[in-house]
Motif scaffolding. Structure first.
Motif, PDB file in Angstrom:
ATOM      1  N   LEU A  40       0.861  -1.299  -0.043  1.00  0.00           N
ATOM      2  CA  LEU A  40      -0.036   0.002   0.089  1.00  0.00           C
ATOM      3  C   LEU A  40       0.741   1.333  -0.087  1.00  0.00           C
ATOM      4  O   LEU A  40       0.502   2.142  -0.850  1.00  0.00           O
ATOM      5  CB  LEU A  40      -0.989  -0.061   1.161  1.00  0.00           C
ATOM      6  N   ASN A  41       1.994   1.241   0.938  1.00  0.00           N
ATOM      7  CA  ASN A  41       2.895   2.324   0.745  1.00  0.00           C
ATOM      8  C   ASN A  41       3.397   2.476  -0.552  1.00  0.00           C
ATOM      9  O   ASN A  41       3.694   3.591  -0.878  1.00  0.00           O
ATOM     10  CB  ASN A  41       3.892   2.215   1.919  1.00  0.00           C
ATOM     11  N   SER A  42       3.711   1.598  -1.133  1.00  0.00           N
ATOM     12  CA  SER A  42       4.322   1.409  -2.690  1.00  0.00           C
ATOM     13  C   SER A  42       3.408   2.137  -3.504  1.00  0.00           C
ATOM     14  O   SER A  42       4.168   2.950  -4.239  1.00  0.00           O
ATOM     15  CB  SER A  42       4.903   0.115  -2.947  1.00  0.00           C
ATOM     16  N   ILE A  43       2.190   1.878  -3.645  1.00  0.00           N
ATOM     17  CA  ILE A  43       1.355   2.439  -4.569  1.00  0.00           C
ATOM     18  C   ILE A  43       1.171   3.834  -4.515  1.00  0.00           C
ATOM     19  O   ILE A  43       0.829   4.686  -5.272  1.00  0.00           O
ATOM     20  CB  ILE A  43       0.259   1.684  -4.716  1.00  0.00           C
ATOM     21  N   ILE A  44       1.248   4.107  -3.031  1.00  0.00           N
ATOM     22  CA  ILE A  44       0.994   5.829  -2.744  1.00  0.00           C
ATOM     23  C   ILE A  44       2.086   6.473  -3.088  1.00  0.00           C
ATOM     24  O   ILE A  44       2.074   7.601  -3.835  1.00  0.00           O
ATOM     25  CB  ILE A  44       0.663   5.967  -1.097  1.00  0.00           C
ATOM     26  N   SER A  45       3.311   6.086  -2.790  1.00  0.00           N
ATOM     27  CA  SER A  45       4.676   6.762  -3.136  1.00  0.00           C
ATOM     28  C   SER A  45       4.900   6.809  -4.724  1.00  0.00           C
ATOM     29  O   SER A  45       5.507   7.735  -5.022  1.00  0.00           O
ATOM     30  CB  SER A  45       6.023   6.091  -2.567  1.00  0.00           C
ATOM     31  N   LYS A  46       4.688   5.678  -5.469  1.00  0.00           N
ATOM     32  CA  LYS A  46       4.725   5.629  -6.985  1.00  0.00           C
ATOM     33  C   LYS A  46       3.583   6.367  -7.544  1.00  0.00           C
ATOM     34  O   LYS A  46       3.701   6.529  -8.822  1.00  0.00           O
ATOM     35  CB  LYS A  46       4.685   4.235  -7.363  1.00  0.00           C
ATOM     36  N   ARG A  47       2.343   6.330  -6.789  1.00  0.00           N
ATOM     37  CA  ARG A  47       1.256   7.232  -7.500  1.00  0.00           C
ATOM     38  C   ARG A  47       0.547   6.239  -8.172  1.00  0.00           C
ATOM     39  O   ARG A  47      -0.008   6.726  -9.329  1.00  0.00           O
ATOM     40  CB  ARG A  47       1.400   8.429  -7.949  1.00  0.00           C
ATOM     41  N   SER A  48       0.915   5.025  -8.450  1.00  0.00           N
ATOM     42  CA  SER A  48       0.129   4.013  -9.434  1.00  0.00           C
ATOM     43  C   SER A  48       0.143   2.476  -8.760  1.00  0.00           C
ATOM     44  O   SER A  48       0.951   2.363  -7.945  1.00  0.00           O
ATOM     45  CB  SER A  48       0.919   3.999 -10.794  1.00  0.00           C
ATOM     46  N   GLY A  49      -0.466   1.784  -9.563  1.00  0.00           N
ATOM     47  CA  GLY A  49      -0.585   0.279  -9.119  1.00  0.00           C
ATOM     48  C   GLY A  49      -2.004  -0.007  -8.045  1.00  0.00           C
ATOM     49  O   GLY A  49      -2.702   0.934  -8.292  1.00  0.00           O
ATOM     50  N   HIS A  50      -1.945  -1.260  -7.619  1.00  0.00           N
ATOM     51  CA  HIS A  50      -2.879  -1.503  -6.902  1.00  0.00           C
ATOM     52  C   HIS A  50      -2.590  -2.407  -5.556  1.00  0.00           C
ATOM     53  O   HIS A  50      -1.541  -3.109  -5.610  1.00  0.00           O
ATOM     54  CB  HIS A  50      -4.088  -2.165  -7.668  1.00  0.00           C
ATOM     55  N   ALA A  51      -3.355  -2.452  -4.661  1.00  0.00           N
ATOM     56  CA  ALA A  51      -3.033  -3.177  -3.416  1.00  0.00           C
ATOM     57  C   ALA A  51      -4.390  -3.818  -2.838  1.00  0.00           C
ATOM     58  O   ALA A  51      -5.446  -3.160  -2.919  1.00  0.00           O
ATOM     59  CB  ALA A  51      -2.534  -2.355  -2.353  1.00  0.00           C
ATOM     60  N   GLU A  52      -4.239  -5.065  -2.329  1.00  0.00           N
ATOM     61  CA  GLU A  52      -5.358  -5.822  -1.718  1.00  0.00           C
ATOM     62  C   GLU A  52      -5.486  -5.260  -0.130  1.00  0.00           C
ATOM     63  O   GLU A  52      -4.540  -5.140   0.396  1.00  0.00           O
ATOM     64  CB  GLU A  52      -5.065  -7.187  -1.677  1.00  0.00           C
ATOM     65  N   CYS A  53      -6.893  -4.910   0.133  1.00  0.00           N
ATOM     66  CA  CYS A  53      -7.010  -4.502   1.422  1.00  0.00           C
ATOM     67  C   CYS A  53      -8.470  -5.226   2.002  1.00  0.00           C
ATOM     68  O   CYS A  53      -9.113  -5.805   1.194  1.00  0.00           O
ATOM     69  CB  CYS A  53      -7.499  -3.083   1.742  1.00  0.00           C
ATOM     70  N   ARG A  54      -8.826  -5.114   3.123  1.00  0.00           N
ATOM     71  CA  ARG A  54      -9.957  -5.506   3.960  1.00  0.00           C
ATOM     72  C   ARG A  54     -10.761  -4.135   4.606  1.00  0.00           C
ATOM     73  O   ARG A  54      -9.953  -3.283   4.943  1.00  0.00           O
ATOM     74  CB  ARG A  54      -9.746  -6.465   5.034  1.00  0.00           C
ATOM     75  N   MET A  55     -11.809  -4.033   4.268  1.00  0.00           N
ATOM     76  CA  MET A  55     -12.722  -2.770   4.848  1.00  0.00           C
ATOM     77  C   MET A  55     -13.671  -3.305   6.008  1.00  0.00           C
ATOM     78  O   MET A  55     -14.523  -4.123   5.558  1.00  0.00           O
ATOM     79  CB  MET A  55     -13.248  -1.914   3.796  1.00  0.00           C
ATOM     80  N   TYR A  56     -13.334  -2.925   7.259  1.00  0.00           N
ATOM     81  CA  TYR A  56     -14.392  -3.298   8.305  1.00  0.00           C
ATOM     82  C   TYR A  56     -15.460  -2.382   8.775  1.00  0.00           C
ATOM     83  O   TYR A  56     -16.581  -2.465   9.276  1.00  0.00           O
ATOM     84  CB  TYR A  56     -13.616  -3.644   9.589  1.00  0.00           C
ATOM     85  N   GLU A  57     -15.507  -1.116   8.279  1.00  0.00           N
ATOM     86  CA  GLU A  57     -16.311  -0.071   9.053  1.00  0.00           C
ATOM     87  C   GLU A  57     -17.416   0.002   8.083  1.00  0.00           C
ATOM     88  O   GLU A  57     -18.361   0.818   8.471  1.00  0.00           O
ATOM     89  CB  GLU A  57     -15.655   1.155   9.086  1.00  0.00           C
ATOM     90  N   LEU A  58     -17.397  -0.434   6.821  1.00  0.00           N
ATOM     91  CA  LEU A  58     -18.397  -0.215   5.997  1.00  0.00           C
ATOM     92  C   LEU A  58     -19.856  -0.225   6.250  1.00  0.00           C
ATOM     93  O   LEU A  58     -20.082  -1.430   6.986  1.00  0.00           O
ATOM     94  CB  LEU A  58     -18.013  -0.899   4.544  1.00  0.00           C
ATOM     95  N   ASN A  59     -20.873   0.425   6.002  1.00  0.00           N
ATOM     96  CA  ASN A  59     -22.233   0.057   6.353  1.00  0.00           C
ATOM     97  C   ASN A  59     -23.066  -0.672   5.157  1.00  0.00           C
ATOM     98  O   ASN A  59     -24.096  -0.495   5.052  1.00  0.00           O
ATOM     99  CB  ASN A  59     -22.828   1.305   6.634  1.00  0.00           C
ATOM    100  N   VAL A  60     -22.126  -1.127   4.272  1.00  0.00           N
ATOM    101  CA  VAL A  60     -22.884  -1.692   2.928  1.00  0.00           C
ATOM    102  C   VAL A  60     -22.405  -3.402   3.020  1.00  0.00           C
ATOM    103  O   VAL A  60     -21.305  -3.575   3.428  1.00  0.00           O
ATOM    104  CB  VAL A  60     -22.355  -1.132   1.697  1.00  0.00           C
TER     105      VAL A  60
END
Length: 428
Positions: free
Chosen positions: A177-197
């Motif tokens: 995740l830090n890599s795609i933010i610093s490079k400003r491109s690419g993708h990263a896999e994540c989990r989201m827990y707070e969503l109401n959907v």
């Protein structure tokens, strides 16, 4: 429109169109309309939202257009009949004409190799994020959320601005995740827990998109969206695109829901690597674990022992007492093995074949023999023969040799009358 017809059509062969900041197609050259229809399946209607959301490629184009409205220049390649086309989206601002939007250009890849001009700095327009039909936010180089569109904000009970992206999306790999933010491109896999959907939040109502402004949504719909269950997390893939925000470099992050794909993939993995009748690893799953643990043990110079246990005279048991009785013995054996191994750290177990089971333990061969003997003592109804191979003492050069040594030791135990444990001899 007269401005663009005069400028763009004066360049023969130019495959170009202009989309305003509201996402409407302002003008497209004749050549662009022809290629877009063939290459992208687009019907270029001036005054309508562009591109129409028909497929995954259109979603990618929408991300490019949004990034371009926020000051970024992005390009993708599309292959058609062996030919490669380059599609570029660049920011557009002409103060004298009061025009603000995006220029999309299609070029053959030979011409596209020329260096793209630097993206101009445009003023920040938060409403741009609300003009696209997917969840998106803008983060700085440290992953701090500068702005989030309403489609993302609807899924949370608290404001997102000034929070870290890692507060709402837990990455499988923080480095990625830090890599795609610093490079400003690419993708990263994540989990989201707070969503109401609960549903796939990458979908949307296309009728709203085609017919009206995306940021028109009644209060009733908004309240309904806030009442969804939060009991399940979602698997998401974050995509990064370079943009300008407050005249500084920033990153636009879009959220793709891949929950159903991930869960289906996990179910298929379990079908392939777990034994359906006992619920423990099958032969294929065990082979994968052995390969992984072998590599880890060798790198760390640790201990690893392989135990193979077989039920003595199991075929005769099946013949004399029947299939159901034999199945009960296997079930009880697995239950006892699970309960017993719960007291040991760093152990894996599985079913190697019909009546043969395997235990992989991070311990010496002598300790492996102790584990096997304790298991044999716990099984009251049947006798067990076990073979143990010690990775460190054996000098094995392959996985098959390691497994073969444990198997041969078990066969030796059976040949000696069964109901005993044999430690594999060291290779010379």
């Amino acid at each position: 429109m007269e401005v663009w017809s005069g400028i763009l059509d004066s360049c023969p062969g130019l495959l170009c169109c202009v989309v305003n900041i509201r996402g409407r197609l302002v003008y497209a050259t004749h050549g662009y309309k022809t290629i877009a229809a063939r290459l992208l399946g687009h019907k270029c209607e001036e005054g309508r939202n562009y591109p129409p959301l028909i497929n995954e490629l259109d979603k990618t184009l929408h991300e490019m257009l949004t990034a371009a409205c926020l000051g970024g220049t992005n390009a993708i390649e599309v292959t058609e009949r062996g030919r490669v086309w380059n599609i570029t989206a660049s920011p557009l601002r002409i103060t004298s004409q009061k025009v603000e939007g995006v220029v999309i250009r299609i070029m053959r890849s030979e011409n596209a190799k020329e260096k793209s001009p630097a993206a101009p700095i445009v003023r920040t327009n938060p409403n741009v994020l609300n003009s696209v039909p997917f969840r998106a936010c803008v983060v700085d180089s440290n992953g701090l959320i500068l702005s989030a569109n309403k489609f993302l904000s609807y899924g949370f009970n608290t404001a997102l601005t000034s929070r870290k992206i890692t507060d709402i999306a837990e990455p499988e790999s923080e480095d990625e995740l830090n890599s795609i933010i610093s490079k400003r491109s690419g993708h990263a896999e994540c989990r989201m827990y707070e969503l109401n959907v609960k549903e796939n939040f990458y979908t949307f109502d296309e009728s709203i998109y085609h017919d009206e402004e995306l940021n028109t949504k009644d209060d009733k719909t908004e309240k309904e969206s806030e009442s969804h269950d939060t009991s399940e997390f979602r698997h998401v893939r974050l995509h990064a695109s370079p943009i300008q925000w407050d005249e500084k470099e920033a990153v636009m992050i879009t959220f793709e829901d891949v929950t159903e794909y991930t869960r289906t993939h996990e179910q298929l993995r379990k079908l392939l690597t777990f034994d359906s009748s006992s619920g423990i690893l099958n032969r294929r799953g065990l082979e994968h674990v052995i390969l992984r643990e072998l590599g880890s043990t060798i790198m760390k110079a640790g201990h690893l022992s392989l135990i193979i246990m077989g039920i003595d005279n199991f075929k005769e048991l099946n013949k004399s007492k029947g299939y159901m009785s034999g199945n009960r013995v296997l079930r009880d054996f697995v239950y006892t093995m699970k309960k017993f191994l719960a007291g040991y750290e760093n152990t894996s177990m599985g079913r190697w074949s019909g009546d043969e089971f395997m235990i992989l333990a991070h311990c010496s061969g002598a300790s492996g023999v102790v584990i096997a003997d304790e298991m044999r003592e716990r099984i009251k109804d049947v006798a067990l023969s076990a073979g143990v191979a010690d990775l460190n003492d054996g000098g094995y050069v392959s996985v098959n040799e390691f497994i073969g040594a444990a198997y041969d030791a078990m066969s030796e135990a059976k040949g000696n009358g069964g109901n005993q444990t044999v430690l594999a001899r060291r290779n010379k």
